[in-house]
Design an enzyme around this catalytic site. Structure first.
Site, short mmCIF file in Angstrom:
data_model
loop_
_atom_site.label_atom_id
_atom_site.label_comp_id
_atom_site.label_asym_id
_atom_site.label_seq_id
_atom_site.Cartn_x
_atom_site.Cartn_y
_atom_site.Cartn_z
N VAL A 144 37.00 39.26 37.14
CA VAL A 144 37.25 40.12 38.29
C VAL A 144 36.57 39.57 39.54
CG1 VAL A 144 36.99 42.45 39.24
CG2 VAL A 144 37.43 42.15 36.79
N GLU A 145 35.34 39.10 39.36
CA GLU A 145 34.54 38.69 40.51
C GLU A 145 34.95 37.34 41.10
OE1 GLU A 145 32.31 40.29 42.17
OE2 GLU A 145 32.34 42.06 40.88
N SER A 146 35.22 36.37 40.27
CA SER A 146 35.42 34.99 40.77
C SER A 146 36.55 34.24 40.10
CB SER A 146 34.12 34.20 40.56
OG SER A 146 33.83 34.09 39.16
N TYR A 249 37.94 49.35 40.54
CA TYR A 249 37.18 48.27 39.91
C TYR A 249 37.22 48.37 38.39
CZ TYR A 249 33.36 44.91 39.26
OH TYR A 249 32.60 43.82 38.90
#
Length: 403
Positions: A144-146, A249
Site C-alpha cells: 500500500v505504501e510504496s 486505507y
C-alpha cells in the site's frame, strides 16, 4: 529515478488502483494531512508518508510482543502460504473493499509487477512480524505504501518501503545523512515500522484503530474517537469522522489480503517465492568500496545495490553502516571477493604549500578538518606551515551507484 518521475509513476498507479496511503500529523498537537494521488473513487490528490508521532515518544512493547511462539512443524511451502497462516486482523466485507478488489482485477499486470518486486523483502518482513507475534497482514503494508519499491519517494519527502518522512525517521532512530538513509534500509526501516505499529496497538488495543493511526497519526485518530464518544457512538471505523483516504486505507489492505488469500478469484497467479531467506548479512568493521567488491566477485554492482538501497553511495562506511545484505545465491562469490579485498592505505602524505589552509586541504581530499588535525597533532599552538608533511586519512571515494 528522479523525484518528478517517481511522483508521476505514483499518480498514474494510484489513479488506476487506489493503492495509495496518507499519513497525518500524529500526537495531540495537530492534524496536518499530506496528500498523494487520486484513488479509484476520485477522492482527490493525496500525498502519502508517515508523520512523526508525539515528540519524545516512549515505546511500550507490551501487547503483541508479550508472547512469541515458533512453530517448527510447519512445512517449508511458499512464503504466501506461511503469511496466510498468520492472518489474524478481523476482516472487513464492505463496498469500499469491493471497489479496491475490482481495481486490482483491472490492473493485473501492474499488480503482478508489484508482487514480483516484493521478492527480496517479503519473507524477511513476514518473519519479523512472526517473531514479534504480530499479524502477518502487516507484512502487506509496503504494498500500500510504496508498491514494495525501496526507492519510492513521495512529494512529502517520505522514502522507502514503509514511507517514513524525515522527522518520523529520526524519531525512530533511522540515520539520515550523506552516506546512508536508513528509511530505505530494509532491516532498519522494518524495525522502526513494527515498533511504531506496536506502539499504536498498545495505545488502542485494536488493529483497525492502529492502522488508522499509522495512516493519519495517533493524535488525529484520538480526537476522532473523542468526538464519536461525545456523540454517544460506538467506536468503530464507520463511526469515526475520517478523511476519505484514511477511511479507505484499511479497505486497500483488506483487498490485498483477499488477493493473497484467494488469488484465483482475482485471476492472478502469485509468484512462487520459497519460504526461506532471500539474503544473508555480512558484517564488516572497515570501509568497503562496493564497486571493487562487485568486481572481485565477478557480479554486477546492481546485485549489491538491490538489497542495500539505504546506502547513498557505492561505498559502505563502517562509521555509518556495518552490515551488507547480499543474495544467498551470490554470497559465496561475494565472500570470496571480500577475502581478496584490500582496503586503501590508511593515510596519504601531503606537503603543505604556501597559502594552503586546513579547510582547503580537507576539501581537496574529501575529509574532515578535525581528522587532519587529530592525526597530525595540530592545534592553535601548532598550525600548519609551508613544507610541513601532513598525513591525510584515506577512505573510499564516494561516487555514483551506476559507476
Amino acid at each position: 529515478m528522479s523525484a518528478a518521475h517517481s511522483q508521476l509513476v505514483w499518480v498514474l498507479f494510484a489513479a488506476m488502483t487506489g493503492l495509495s496511503g496518507v499519513h497525518g500529523t500524529a500526537g495531540a498537537s495537530g492534524a496536518t494531512q499530506h496528500q498523494l494521488a487520486m484513488n479509484a473513487e476520485n477522492e482527490g490528490e493525496q500525498l502519502f508518508g508517515l508523520i512523526s508521532p508525539t515528540a519524545k515518544l516512549e515505546l511500550k512493547m507490551s501487547g503483541p510482543l508479550s508472547l512469541v511462539t515458533l512453530d517448527f512443524s510447519r512445512e517449508a511451502g511458499d512464503v504466501w502460504g506461511d503469511i496466510r497462516k498468520d492472518f489474524s486482523i478481523p476482516d472487513l466485507d464492505t463496498h469500499a473493499v469491493a471497489v479496491r478488489e475490482q481495481a486490482l482485477r483491472k490492473n493485473k499486470r501492474m499488480v503482478e509487477r508489484m508482487l514480483m518486486r516484493s521478492e527480496p523483502f517479503i519473507y524477511y518482513i513476514a518473519q519479523e512480524c512472526a517473531k514479534r507475534g504480530m499479524p502477518s497482514e502487516l507484512a502487506l503494508i509496503p504494498f500500500v505504501e510504496s508498491q514494495f519499491n525501496p526507492h519510492a519517494r513521495s512529494p512529502s519527502a517520505a522514502e522507502g518501503l514503509w514511507q517514513f518522512i524525515p522527522s518520523t525517521g529520526r524519531q525512530f532512530d533511522l540515520k539520515q545523512n550523506k552516506w546512508v538513509d536508513e528509511r530505505r534500509d530494509l532491516v532498519a526501516s522494518t524495525r522502526a515500522a513494527l515498533d511504531y505499529l506496536t506502539y499504536l496497538y498498545d495505545m488502542h488495543g485494536d488493529w483497525h484503530l492502529a492502522l488508522l493511526s499509522y495512516n493519519w497519526g495517533e493524535g488525529s485518530v484520538l480526537r476522532a474517537i473523542k468526538k464519536a464518544e461525545e456523540a454517544g457512538l460506538e467506536i468503530t471505523v464507520d463511526n469515526l469522522d475520517l478523511p476519505l483516504e484514511t477511511r479507505h486505507y484499511i479497505p486497500k489492505l483488506q483487498a490485498l489480503k483477499n488477493l493473497i488469500q484467494s488469488p484465483e478469484k482475482f485471476g492472478i497467479q502469485l509468484p512462487e517465492f520459497p519460504n526461506k531467506p532471500y539474503f544473508v548479512k555480512i558484517k564488516r568493521n572497515t570501509d568497503l568500496d562496493l564497486r571493487e567488491v562487485a568486481r572481485l566477485a565477478g557480479i554486477e554492482l546492481g546485485v549489491i545495490r538491490k538489497l542495500n538501497p539505504g546506502l547513498n553511495q557505492p561505498v559502505m562506511y563502517a562509521a555509518h553502516s556495518d552490515t551488507l545484505l547480499v543474495p544467498i545465491e551470490y554470497s559465496d562469490r561475494i565472500n570470496a571477493g571480500l577475502k581478496q579485498y584490500k582496503p586503501p592505505k590508511p593515510t596519504t602524505s601531503y606537503l603543505v604549500k604556501k597559502g594552503d589552509t586546513l579547510s582547503e586541504i580537507a576539501e581537496q581530499f574529501d575529509v574532515k578538518v578535525n581528522d587532519i588535525t587529530r592525526i597530525n597533532g595540530l592545534s592553535k599552538k601548532k598550525p600548519i606551515k609551508p613544507g610541513m608533511k601532513l598525513s591525510i586519512p584515506n577512505t573510499p571515494k564516494p561516487g555514483s551507484w551506476e559507476s
